[in-house]
Enzyme design. Structure first.
Site, PDB file in Angstrom:
ATOM      1  N   SER A 186       4.158  -1.459  -0.912  1.00 34.55           N
ATOM      2  CA  SER A 186       4.301  -2.000   0.447  1.00 34.55           C
ATOM      3  C   SER A 186       3.392  -3.211   0.594  1.00 34.55           C
ATOM      4  O   SER A 186       2.211  -3.137   0.278  1.00 34.55           O
ATOM      5  CB  SER A 186       3.869  -0.978   1.491  1.00 34.55           C
ATOM      6  OG  SER A 186       4.705   0.154   1.449  1.00 34.55           O
ATOM      7  N   GLU A 219      -1.267  -5.278   3.074  1.00 30.67           N
ATOM      8  CA  GLU A 219      -1.904  -4.077   2.530  1.00 30.67           C
ATOM      9  C   GLU A 219      -2.707  -4.378   1.258  1.00 30.67           C
ATOM     10  O   GLU A 219      -3.811  -3.862   1.094  1.00 30.67           O
ATOM     11  CB  GLU A 219      -0.827  -3.012   2.250  1.00 30.67           C
ATOM     12  CG  GLU A 219      -1.401  -1.662   1.930  1.00 30.67           C
ATOM     13  CD  GLU A 219      -0.383  -0.717   1.330  1.00 30.67           C
ATOM     14  OE1 GLU A 219      -0.310  -0.670   0.089  1.00 30.67           O
ATOM     15  OE2 GLU A 219       0.310  -0.021   2.077  1.00 30.67           O
ATOM     16  N   ARG A 240      -4.449   3.664   4.977  1.00 29.65           N
ATOM     17  CA  ARG A 240      -4.555   2.648   3.913  1.00 29.65           C
ATOM     18  C   ARG A 240      -5.881   1.896   4.008  1.00 29.65           C
ATOM     19  O   ARG A 240      -5.942   0.677   3.824  1.00 29.65           O
ATOM     20  CB  ARG A 240      -3.405   1.636   3.968  1.00 29.65           C
ATOM     21  CG  ARG A 240      -2.044   2.178   3.692  1.00 29.65           C
ATOM     22  CD  ARG A 240      -1.915   2.755   2.277  1.00 29.65           C
ATOM     23  NE  ARG A 240      -0.538   3.083   1.987  1.00 29.65           N
ATOM     24  CZ  ARG A 240       0.033   4.216   2.381  1.00 29.65           C
ATOM     25  NH1 ARG A 240      -0.659   5.127   3.024  1.00 29.65           N
ATOM     26  NH2 ARG A 240       1.301   4.440   2.075  1.00 29.65           N
TER      27      ARG A 240
HETATM   28  N1  EPU Z   1      13.235   0.847   7.066  1.00 29.33           N
HETATM   29  C1  EPU Z   1      14.243  -0.044   7.357  1.00 29.33           C
HETATM   30  N2  EPU Z   1      14.454  -1.047   6.470  1.00 29.33           N
HETATM   31  C2  EPU Z   1      13.740  -1.205   5.328  1.00 29.33           C
HETATM   32  C3  EPU Z   1      12.711  -0.293   5.042  1.00 29.33           C
HETATM   33  C4  EPU Z   1      12.470   0.733   5.937  1.00 29.33           C
HETATM   34  O1  EPU Z   1      14.905   0.055   8.370  1.00 29.33           O
HETATM   35  O2  EPU Z   1      14.039  -2.134   4.589  1.00 29.33           O
HETATM   36  C5  EPU Z   1      13.020   1.984   7.983  1.00 29.33           C
HETATM   37  C6  EPU Z   1      13.481   3.294   7.317  1.00 29.33           C
HETATM   38  O3  EPU Z   1      14.832   3.526   7.549  1.00 29.33           O
HETATM   39  C7  EPU Z   1      12.617   4.308   8.020  1.00 29.33           C
HETATM   40  C8  EPU Z   1      11.328   3.553   8.254  1.00 29.33           C
HETATM   41  O4  EPU Z   1      11.640   2.159   8.208  1.00 29.33           O
HETATM   42  O5  EPU Z   1      13.141   4.673   9.266  1.00 29.33           O
HETATM   43  C9  EPU Z   1      10.240   3.898   7.235  1.00 29.33           C
HETATM   44  O6  EPU Z   1      10.675   3.547   5.925  1.00 29.33           O
HETATM   45  P1  EPU Z   1      10.232   4.355   4.607  1.00 29.33           P
HETATM   46  O7  EPU Z   1      10.429   5.804   4.816  1.00 29.33           O
HETATM   47  O8  EPU Z   1      10.886   3.727   3.450  1.00 29.33           O
HETATM   48  O9  EPU Z   1       8.663   4.156   4.536  1.00 29.33           O
HETATM   49  P2  EPU Z   1       7.708   2.928   4.930  1.00 29.33           P
HETATM   50  O10 EPU Z   1       7.091   3.212   6.256  1.00 29.33           O
HETATM   51  O11 EPU Z   1       8.419   1.649   4.757  1.00 29.33           O
HETATM   52  C10 EPU Z   1       5.552   4.024   3.963  1.00 29.33           C
HETATM   53  C11 EPU Z   1       4.430   3.645   3.037  1.00 29.33           C
HETATM   54  C12 EPU Z   1       4.869   3.770   1.579  1.00 29.33           C
HETATM   55  C13 EPU Z   1       5.274   5.211   1.332  1.00 29.33           C
HETATM   56  C14 EPU Z   1       6.412   5.574   2.307  1.00 29.33           C
HETATM   57  C15 EPU Z   1       6.776   7.036   2.224  1.00 29.33           C
HETATM   58  C16 EPU Z   1       3.048   2.038   4.205  1.00 29.33           C
HETATM   59  C17 EPU Z   1       2.635   0.615   4.355  1.00 29.33           C
HETATM   60  N3  EPU Z   1       3.998   2.288   3.307  1.00 29.33           N
HETATM   61  O12 EPU Z   1       6.591   3.069   3.792  1.00 29.33           O
HETATM   62  O13 EPU Z   1       3.737   3.488   0.776  1.00 29.33           O
HETATM   63  O14 EPU Z   1       5.719   5.394   0.015  1.00 29.33           O
HETATM   64  O15 EPU Z   1       5.986   5.342   3.680  1.00 29.33           O
HETATM   65  O16 EPU Z   1       5.742   7.798   2.760  1.00 29.33           O
HETATM   66  O17 EPU Z   1       2.505   2.903   4.900  1.00 29.33           O
HETATM   67  C18 EPU Z   1       2.572   1.717  -0.308  1.00 29.33           C
HETATM   68  O18 EPU Z   1       1.663   1.897   0.508  1.00 29.33           O
HETATM   69  O19 EPU Z   1       2.501   0.835  -1.197  1.00 29.33           O
HETATM   70  C19 EPU Z   1       3.790   2.506  -0.193  1.00 29.33           C
HETATM   71  C20 EPU Z   1       4.855   2.299  -0.962  1.00 29.33           C
END
Ligand code: EPU
Length: 342
Positions: free
Chosen positions: A242, A338, A168
């Site tokens: 995010s 972010e 990012r």
């Molecule tokens: N999780 C929780 N609670 C929550 C949210 C997430 O426990 O409320 C846990 C999930 O269960 C999982 C882990 O955290 O084990 C990761 O969650 P998720 O797969 O939803 O992805 P993320 O890491 O929260 C990142 C990116 C997103 C992207 C997704 C999918 C960043 C900052 N965010 O989110 O990107 O869509 O992975 O690849 O890296 C963005 O940058 O705006 C964005 C939406």
């Protein structure tokens, strides 16, 4: 059009940022061609105006009125510019909608961007924060971009290494911040394509759909389904995706945390560091579904802050501060926002 005719005064920005935050720009210009920008740069007024380049406004927190000139990048166009044994090379104008561009490549049978379907924003904004999702970062498909240097009006080409992409992150968020308007971006879409289905949510979705051998379109459809379930549609609920980056901690810090929270999601990094899931940390602090004034933590994804109606930039920053303090107090981990804050 004469350069002066491009300039508008006192323009509201609330429809131009997906969080729906109120703010006005003292000056505003919609840039449809690089030549228009070059002409504007040549005017005597140019060097007295502070500038901000706006794309889709989907990764932006506006904290108040902007006293300078907002340049809205609306340069259109998308074309196949080369094809060889290894790849299709595709170029798009900065103002093109990212998701429409992804769909356009898939319709033509050029795979490679499917994991990035439905990400809000424009093509020109994609390299600024190196958008990524479901196991793919834009940098992996990026070939080069052309940008207009706002100080000189010259067009400069940046290849992948010049962009200094990170998670990012790119030079355009750091040393080159505010210096350029991205005009067009070129991608290389691989002919020897293989599906990237390692990410649990996408794998599960394909399994539910009973698709064992997915096409790029199948993956895009699965990604669209997962995103639609977990992330708020900015057309309905104001948000900036995010709100924090997933924090990266050193191995010792991770060992300390993992001993206490064995179920904590983790992503090992090549250098031995560990990336944590900010959404998980925030949820553990009890913030999921909570509001502070007119801003809330989305009930289905704690990493996304949402506008509950009538939010101002300062409300967003207040909630962001409170979340950072909670996470720091409970886990000793620093969260870094972010979006760009203006
Ligand atoms: N999780 C929780 N609670 C929550 C949210 C997430 O426990 O409320 C846990 C999930 O269960 C999982 C882990 O955290 O084990 C990761 O969650 P998720 O797969 O939803 O992805 P993320 O890491 O929260 C990142 C990116 C997103 C992207 C997704 C999918 C960043 C900052 N965010 O989110 O990107 O869509 O992975 O690849 O890296 C963005 O940058 O705006 C964005 C939406």
């Amino acid at each position: 059009m004469a350069p002066a005719a491009l300039l508008q005064r006192d323009v509201p920005l609330h429809r131009l940022n997906t969080f729906g935050l109120p703010a006005r720009a003292a000056w505003f210009a919609a840039i449809e061609t690089p030549a228009q920008l070059v002409a504007l740069i040549a005017t005597p007024e140019w060097r007295y105006l502070q500038r901000f380049v706006l794309g889709g406004g989907s990764n932006l927190i506006l904290t108040g009125d902007f006293d300078g000139l907002v340049l809205h990048a609306r340069i259109a166009g998308r074309e196949l510019i080369a094809e060889d044994d290894d790849a299709w090379t595709v170029r798009a104008g900065a103002g093109e909608c990212w998701h429409d561009f992804v769909c356009w490549t898939l319709e033509r049978g050029w795979p490679g961007l499917e994991n990035l379907a439905l990400i809000p924003g424009t093509v020109g904004a994609a390299p600024i924060q190196n958008i990524g999702a479901y196991g793919l970062e834009m940098a992996e498909r990026f070939q080069q971009l052309e940008a207009v240097d706002l100080a000189t009006g010259e067009t400069v080409t940046f290849d992948r290494s010049a962009c200094r992409f990170g998670y990012r992150d790119s030079a355009f968020k750091r040393e080159a911040a505010g210096r350029y308007l991205v005009a067009a971006v070129t991608f290389r879409l691989p002919k020897r394509w293989r599906p990237l289905t390692g990410y649990a949510d996408v794998a599960r979705e394909l399994e539910t759909r009973k698709i064992a051998d997915p096409t790029a379109r199948d993956i895009a459809d699965a990604v669209i389904a997962v995103r639609s379930r977990k992330l708020p549609d900015p057309a309905r609920i104001g948000n900036a995706g995010s709100f924090f980056k997933n924090p990266v901690v050193d191995a010792a810090t991770f060992a300390r945390l993992a001993a206490r929270y064995p179920e904590m999601p983790r992503y090992a990094q090549p250098d031995g560091a560990v990336k944590l899931a900010a959404g998980w940390l925030i949820e553990r602090c009890g913030w999921k579904g909570k509001n502070l004034g007119p801003v809330g933590v989305y009930e289905k994804q704690a990493l996304v802050l949402v506008n509950r109606g009538g939010a101002r930039g300062e409300d967003v920053l207040r909630l962001a501060r409170a979340i950072r303090e909670s996470v720091r107090a409970m886990f000793g981990v620093e969260l870094e926002p972010e979006p760009v804050v203006l």
